[in-house]
Design an enzyme around this catalytic site. Structure first.
Site, short mmCIF file in Angstrom:
data_model
loop_
_atom_site.label_atom_id
_atom_site.label_comp_id
_atom_site.label_asym_id
_atom_site.label_seq_id
_atom_site.Cartn_x
_atom_site.Cartn_y
_atom_site.Cartn_z
CG HIS A 1 -2.11 -0.86 1.14
ND1 HIS A 1 -3.20 -0.54 0.36
CD2 HIS A 1 -2.41 -2.04 1.74
CE1 HIS A 1 -4.12 -1.48 0.48
NE2 HIS A 1 -3.67 -2.41 1.31
CG ASP B 1 -7.24 -3.24 1.12
OD1 ASP B 1 -6.60 -4.14 0.54
OD2 ASP B 1 -6.85 -2.70 2.18
CD GLU C 1 -5.83 -8.68 4.40
OE1 GLU C 1 -5.53 -8.00 3.40
OE2 GLU C 1 -5.47 -8.40 5.55
CG HIS D 1 -4.57 -7.01 0.05
ND1 HIS D 1 -4.33 -5.68 0.26
CD2 HIS D 1 -3.35 -7.58 -0.18
CE1 HIS D 1 -3.04 -5.45 0.17
NE2 HIS D 1 -2.41 -6.59 -0.11
#
Length: 235
Positions: free
Chosen positions: A146, A153, A210, A213
């Site tokens: 990130h 996300d 996740e 993600h």
């Protein structure tokens, strides 16, 4: 855009979309090995200077929805961990996200961004709350993707902009958030898989723990973005 018979149920239509995307990937990018990550190798390229630019997603991608959870208290930390008002990504990554948004729009869906560029210092706050490397990169050992502006996300929204039913909410650090899917219902599985297929087709890698993600497959070309490189924040 695929044409779907009107008498089909919505769930059946979604199944057909997913199966069609799988077929498109298989035909367009035949490989001797069936590993899905090998399919993404076709996206590798040398990164031009313009791809390094930092872009505002709301301006760059028509129709995309933005809800930066970590700029609010509606996140696992229960407090803002950064003051960003806009969602930023590298231009090269944003181009791929734009293509995914366009693909989803042809099926009556769209993307909502929950997190994009995350300042390096914000990672320490997140690690303090959730020191589990399955879900959070340890900032004492390395930087989050990130913080390079190449991870995002996202969730799905319908044509009205309303979020569809996914396995969990954002940053739900439980087994329901992973891609095992044994503890979610069929509708949640179908939506999560639709999101994954479209994002991977357009040049992103997913992770197991996740469902929301995604990381630019060409991540090796990008360095950390420091706070002074981000445009001044205005209302």
């Amino acid at each position: 855009m695929m044409k779907l018979p009107g008498e089909l149920t919505f769930r059946r239509k979604l199944d057909i979309i997913i199966l069609t995307l799988l077929l498109i990937i298989t035909i367009a990018y035949p490989q001797e090995e069936t590993d899905e990550k090998n399919l993404l190798s076709v996206h590798s390229r040398s990164t031009e200077f313009k791809d390094q630019e930092i872009v505002d997603l709301a301006s760059f991608i028509p129709g995309i929805k933005i809800e930066l959870r970590y700029a609010t208290a509606n996140n696992p930390c229960q407090t803002p961990i950064y003051t960003l008002k806009k969602a930023y990504l590298r231009r090269g990554t944003a181009e791929k996200l734009k293509a995914a948004q366009q693909e989803l729009a042809s099926y009556g869906f769209g993307l909502k961004v929950w997190d994009a560029y995350r300042p390096p210092e914000a990672q320490f706050k997140l690690w303090e709350k959730m020191p589990d490397p399955r879900f959070v990169i340890n900032p004492y050992q390395g930087f989050s993707q990130h913080s390079r502006g190449i991870a995002v996300d996202v969730t799905l929204v319908d044509h009205t902009g309303r979020e569809v039913t996914m396995p969990t909410d954002f940053d739900n650090f439980t087994s329901r958030a992973d891609r095992d899917y044994r503890d979610v219902n069929e509708e949640e599985l179908n939506y999560a898989e639709l999101l994954r297929l479209v994002m991977e087709y357009h040049g992103f890698d997913s992770i197991f723990y996740e469902w929301w993600h995604f990381i630019d497959h060409d991540r090796s070309f990008y360095d950390i973005i420091h706070g002074d490189e981000i445009p001044p924040q205005t209302d």
